[in-house]
Design a protein around this motif. Structure first.
Motif, PDB file in Angstrom:
ATOM      1  N   GLU A 275      16.086   6.694 -20.004  1.00  0.00           N
ATOM      2  CA  GLU A 275      16.565   5.954 -21.173  1.00  0.00           C
ATOM      3  C   GLU A 275      15.459   5.938 -22.223  1.00  0.00           C
ATOM      4  O   GLU A 275      14.303   5.654 -21.910  1.00  0.00           O
ATOM      5  N   LYS A 276      15.793   6.223 -23.479  1.00  0.00           N
ATOM      6  CA  LYS A 276      14.792   6.360 -24.537  1.00  0.00           C
ATOM      7  C   LYS A 276      15.292   5.672 -25.804  1.00  0.00           C
ATOM      8  O   LYS A 276      16.431   5.891 -26.225  1.00  0.00           O
ATOM      9  N   THR A 277      14.393   4.834 -26.373  1.00  0.00           N
ATOM     10  CA  THR A 277      14.667   4.177 -27.652  1.00  0.00           C
ATOM     11  C   THR A 277      13.710   4.723 -28.701  1.00  0.00           C
ATOM     12  O   THR A 277      12.490   4.721 -28.506  1.00  0.00           O
ATOM     13  N   GLU A 278      14.236   5.191 -29.817  1.00  0.00           N
ATOM     14  CA  GLU A 278      13.430   5.903 -30.808  1.00  0.00           C
ATOM     15  C   GLU A 278      13.708   5.358 -32.203  1.00  0.00           C
ATOM     16  O   GLU A 278      14.861   5.106 -32.571  1.00  0.00           O
ATOM     17  N   GLU A 279      12.614   5.159 -33.000  1.00  0.00           N
ATOM     18  CA  GLU A 279      12.720   4.734 -34.399  1.00  0.00           C
ATOM     19  C   GLU A 279      12.048   5.778 -35.289  1.00  0.00           C
ATOM     20  O   GLU A 279      10.891   6.144 -35.055  1.00  0.00           O
ATOM     21  N   ARG A 280      12.727   6.237 -36.292  1.00  0.00           N
ATOM     22  CA  ARG A 280      12.206   7.259 -37.202  1.00  0.00           C
ATOM     23  C   ARG A 280      12.293   6.752 -38.648  1.00  0.00           C
ATOM     24  O   ARG A 280      13.320   6.216 -39.067  1.00  0.00           O
ATOM     25  N   TYR A 281      11.147   6.937 -39.383  1.00  0.00           N
ATOM     26  CA  TYR A 281      11.073   6.567 -40.808  1.00  0.00           C
ATOM     27  C   TYR A 281      11.086   7.841 -41.639  1.00  0.00           C
ATOM     28  O   TYR A 281      10.310   8.774 -41.392  1.00  0.00           O
ATOM     29  N   ASP A 282      11.901   7.848 -42.665  1.00  0.00           N
ATOM     30  CA  ASP A 282      12.033   9.019 -43.532  1.00  0.00           C
ATOM     31  C   ASP A 282      11.523   8.651 -44.933  1.00  0.00           C
ATOM     32  O   ASP A 282      12.173   7.881 -45.663  1.00  0.00           O
ATOM     33  N   PRO A 283      10.345   9.164 -45.317  1.00  0.00           N
ATOM     34  CA  PRO A 283       9.817   8.821 -46.665  1.00  0.00           C
ATOM     35  C   PRO A 283      10.718   9.269 -47.793  1.00  0.00           C
ATOM     36  O   PRO A 283      10.735   8.661 -48.869  1.00  0.00           O
ATOM     37  N   ALA A 284      11.430  10.327 -47.578  1.00  0.00           N
ATOM     38  CA  ALA A 284      12.287  10.818 -48.657  1.00  0.00           C
ATOM     39  C   ALA A 284      13.516   9.941 -48.862  1.00  0.00           C
ATOM     40  O   ALA A 284      14.182   9.995 -49.900  1.00  0.00           O
ATOM     41  N   LYS A 344      15.035   3.963 -42.163  1.00  0.00           N
ATOM     42  CA  LYS A 344      14.656   3.982 -40.748  1.00  0.00           C
ATOM     43  C   LYS A 344      15.891   4.249 -39.896  1.00  0.00           C
ATOM     44  O   LYS A 344      16.962   3.693 -40.143  1.00  0.00           O
ATOM     45  N   VAL A 345      15.741   5.108 -38.869  1.00  0.00           N
ATOM     46  CA  VAL A 345      16.820   5.440 -37.930  1.00  0.00           C
ATOM     47  C   VAL A 345      16.382   5.007 -36.541  1.00  0.00           C
ATOM     48  O   VAL A 345      15.346   5.460 -36.033  1.00  0.00           O
ATOM     49  N   THR A 346      17.146   4.101 -35.895  1.00  0.00           N
ATOM     50  CA  THR A 346      16.860   3.636 -34.538  1.00  0.00           C
ATOM     51  C   THR A 346      17.936   4.165 -33.600  1.00  0.00           C
ATOM     52  O   THR A 346      19.138   3.950 -33.837  1.00  0.00           O
ATOM     53  N   SER A 347      17.547   4.898 -32.553  1.00  0.00           N
ATOM     54  CA  SER A 347      18.500   5.499 -31.607  1.00  0.00           C
ATOM     55  C   SER A 347      18.095   5.143 -30.187  1.00  0.00           C
ATOM     56  O   SER A 347      16.908   5.157 -29.843  1.00  0.00           O
ATOM     57  N   HIS A 348      19.126   4.817 -29.359  1.00  0.00           N
ATOM     58  CA  HIS A 348      18.925   4.525 -27.930  1.00  0.00           C
ATOM     59  C   HIS A 348      19.619   5.630 -27.140  1.00  0.00           C
ATOM     60  O   HIS A 348      20.854   5.745 -27.158  1.00  0.00           O
ATOM     61  N   ILE A 349      18.846   6.458 -26.470  1.00  0.00           N
ATOM     62  CA  ILE A 349      19.363   7.656 -25.778  1.00  0.00           C
ATOM     63  C   ILE A 349      19.268   7.443 -24.274  1.00  0.00           C
ATOM     64  O   ILE A 349      18.220   7.055 -23.750  1.00  0.00           O
ATOM     65  N   VAL A 350      20.393   7.684 -23.578  1.00  0.00           N
ATOM     66  CA  VAL A 350      20.443   7.658 -22.118  1.00  0.00           C
ATOM     67  C   VAL A 350      20.768   9.069 -21.646  1.00  0.00           C
ATOM     68  O   VAL A 350      21.871   9.586 -21.889  1.00  0.00           O
TER      69      VAL A 350
END
Length: 535
Positions: A275-284, A344-350
């Motif tokens: 299980e993985k939780t990921e947050e990504r910030y996009d400056p553009a 910001k994009v927050t994703s929870h991957i199983v």
């Protein structure tokens, strides 16, 4: 009386036999009589087949009672749990007993309330309800093919006024499995939920199942799940491999023919749970989070007091107004605040469990068989290998069927080899050994059993008479010179003629009769007495 004379003659004959011949004659008569009795009873009795087996004592007693009422012959096996009746009435009696609810499957069901008595206490009613519920559950569980019999025990605690003090209901099930059968995990879970859903307040985790060997199939709390996970993983891997094998086999057999391909698939699966939780910030990706604007506007005419605040400036006589601007002067003020935020994009991957990491496929296909003429001129069946181009096409088909991916290390091998165990029968020999309707010879023999029994009886009697009875009788009645048995009987005219030879034959009938009487007075007198008695 002729019958008394015949009996006297047999008694005389028996007394004149030697002891050895007497014993042989008695033994022959006894064996013949017993053989006739056995064969007649065997051919006359119907063939008994099993009506029901593995019956409980209650069901066996009820079925026997119904058979007695219908006057149907029956037999009970040595262990008492199987009932046999004539073969021709099995299906009729089964339907008749089924309409009456027999066999019930052991135990007491809700029919216990059919004869409810007045004055029954609440305690007795609760006990009967519990017995009926246990019996009905046992009958339902016995309907599974793998289960021969079962017992269900339910513990229903007494109700309390306070919910916190109430104890949960529990149940235990004892299963007797049929020889060579076993229950898989899904079937065990099915039995657990069947019992728990039938009893109020019973949870699935409070149901314990034990087989007839004392092995606990469920109900163990706090055990490690490692063994269960391992079993599930192996079952999943086997299911995936069998599915791929079936997919490839059906495809190849449709092209090559039935039983012309052997397929084996091996899969390497990844059973790690991730299980993985990921947050990504996009400056553009800049978005406005909030915006605040303050605007102030003022317009008017007249003088505006200006100067240093204080007492002096407040004195009218000493303070002189100063004119600023014209009569059209005004005041304007604007304050704007904007807040920006980066997207910001927050994703929870199983990750899926059992992901395929590598597939290995081994395929063996049969070659081509052709009928060619041999050296002696007769046709013989010869094996030919398939061409390289055809094998490459088959390999590509297999790769497509399993979603071949070279990047993950998949491997597919297709080999051509003769199948020695595969025999192709000529068209004129196919279907032999069965009837015109596809029935086997055993089925025809079953229908011809009465005729076969009658034919066997007649053949046995005929062969027994020719090869046993007749030689033994000939041996008993035959002795050197003259038979001991025949000497006790009156002589016939032909025997007398043989004794005296040709001289007697040349005499007239009256002279011959007189001569015979003179030579054998005792026999002649006995013959005359027999004639007189017979007249």
């Amino acid at each position: 009386m002729p019958f008394l004379d015949f009996t006297a003659q047999l008694t005389t004959l028996f007394k004149n036999l030697t002891p050895g011949k007497r014993i042989t004659l008695v033994f022959l008569v006894m064996v013949t009589v017993l053989g006739f009795v056995f064969l007649i009873s065997w051919s006359g009795n119907p063939d008994f087949q099993i009506l029901y087996s593995n019956l409980s004592p209650e069901d066996a007693g009820n079925i026997v009672l119904k058979l007695k009422e219908e006057r149907i012959p029956y037999k009970i096996s040595f262990n008492g749990n199987s009932i046999l009746i004539p073969e021709e009435r099995i299906y009729e009696i089964r339907l008749q007993l089924a309409s009456q609810g027999l066999p019930q499957g052991g135990g007491v069901g809700f029919e216990v309330f059919d004869n409810t008595k007045l004055g029954m206490t609440e305690f007795v009613q609760n006990v009967n309800y519990q017995r009926a519920l246990q019996g009905e559950l046992a009958r339902t569980i016995n309907g599974l093919i793998e289960i021969e019999s079962s017992r269900v025990h339910i513990v229903m605690p007494s109700k309390s006024l306070f919910i916190d003090e109430e104890e949960p209901a529990t149940a235990s099930v004892v299963l007797k499995l049929r020889p060579g059968r076993f229950l898989n995990k899904d079937q065990i879970q099915g039995v657990i939920h069947l019992v728990s859903s039938s009893v109020s307040g019973l949870k699935p985790e409070d149901v314990m199942i034990v087989d007839n060997y004392g092995k606990m199939l469920s109900g163990v709390k706090g055990t490690s799940l490692l063994g269960q996970f391992t079993s599930d993983q192996l079952e999943l891997q086997d299911k995936i491999e069998q599915g791929l094998e079936k997919r490839i086999t059906t495809m190849l057999e449709a092209v090559l023919g039935n039983e012309k391909a052997i397929v084996r698939v091996s899969c390497l699966l990844d059973f790690k749970r991730l299980e993985k939780t990921e947050e990504r910030y996009d400056p553009a990706n800049i978005v406005v989070r909030s915006e605040q604007i303050f605007n102030e506007n003022s317009k008017g005419t007249g003088l505006t007091s200006m100067g240093i605040p204080g007492v002096e400036s407040n004195l009218a006589e000493e303070t002189k107004p100063t004119e600023i601007g014209s009569s059209n002067s005004g005041f304007q003020k604007q304050d704007k605040t904007v807040n920006y935020e980066i997207g910001k994009v927050t994703s929870h991957i199983v990750e899926p469990v059992g992901k395929v990491e590598r597939i290995s496929v081994a395929v063996m296909v049969d070659g081509i068989y052709k009928m060619i003429k041999g050296k002696d001129g007769r046709e013989e069946r010869k094996y030919f290998s398939r061409g390289q181009e055809e094998m490459e096409k088959l390999e590509n088909l297999v790769k497509t069927a399993v979603s071949f991916d070279a990047s993950r290390g998949d491997n597919v091998e297709v080999m051509n080899a003769p199948f020695e165990s595969t025999k192709v029968l000529p068209e004129d020999q196919r279907g032999k050994g069965t009837g015109s309707e596809g029935l086997s010879w055993t089925t025809y023999l079953k229908y011809l059993k009465p005729i076969i029994k009658a034919g066997f009886l007649v053949t046995f009697l005929l062969l027994s008479f020719i090869f046993v009875v007749r030689p033994v009788v000939a041996w008993i009645t035959t002795s050197p010179g003259r038979s001991e048995l025949l000497t006790q009987l009156p002589k016939t005219v032909s025997e007398i003629e043989k004794e005296y030879g040709g001289e007697v034959k040349s005499l007239p009938f009256r002279d011959r009769a007189s001569d015979i009487i003179r030579n054998n007075r005792e026999g002649s007198v006995q013959l005359m007495k027999d004639w007189l008695k017979g007249s």
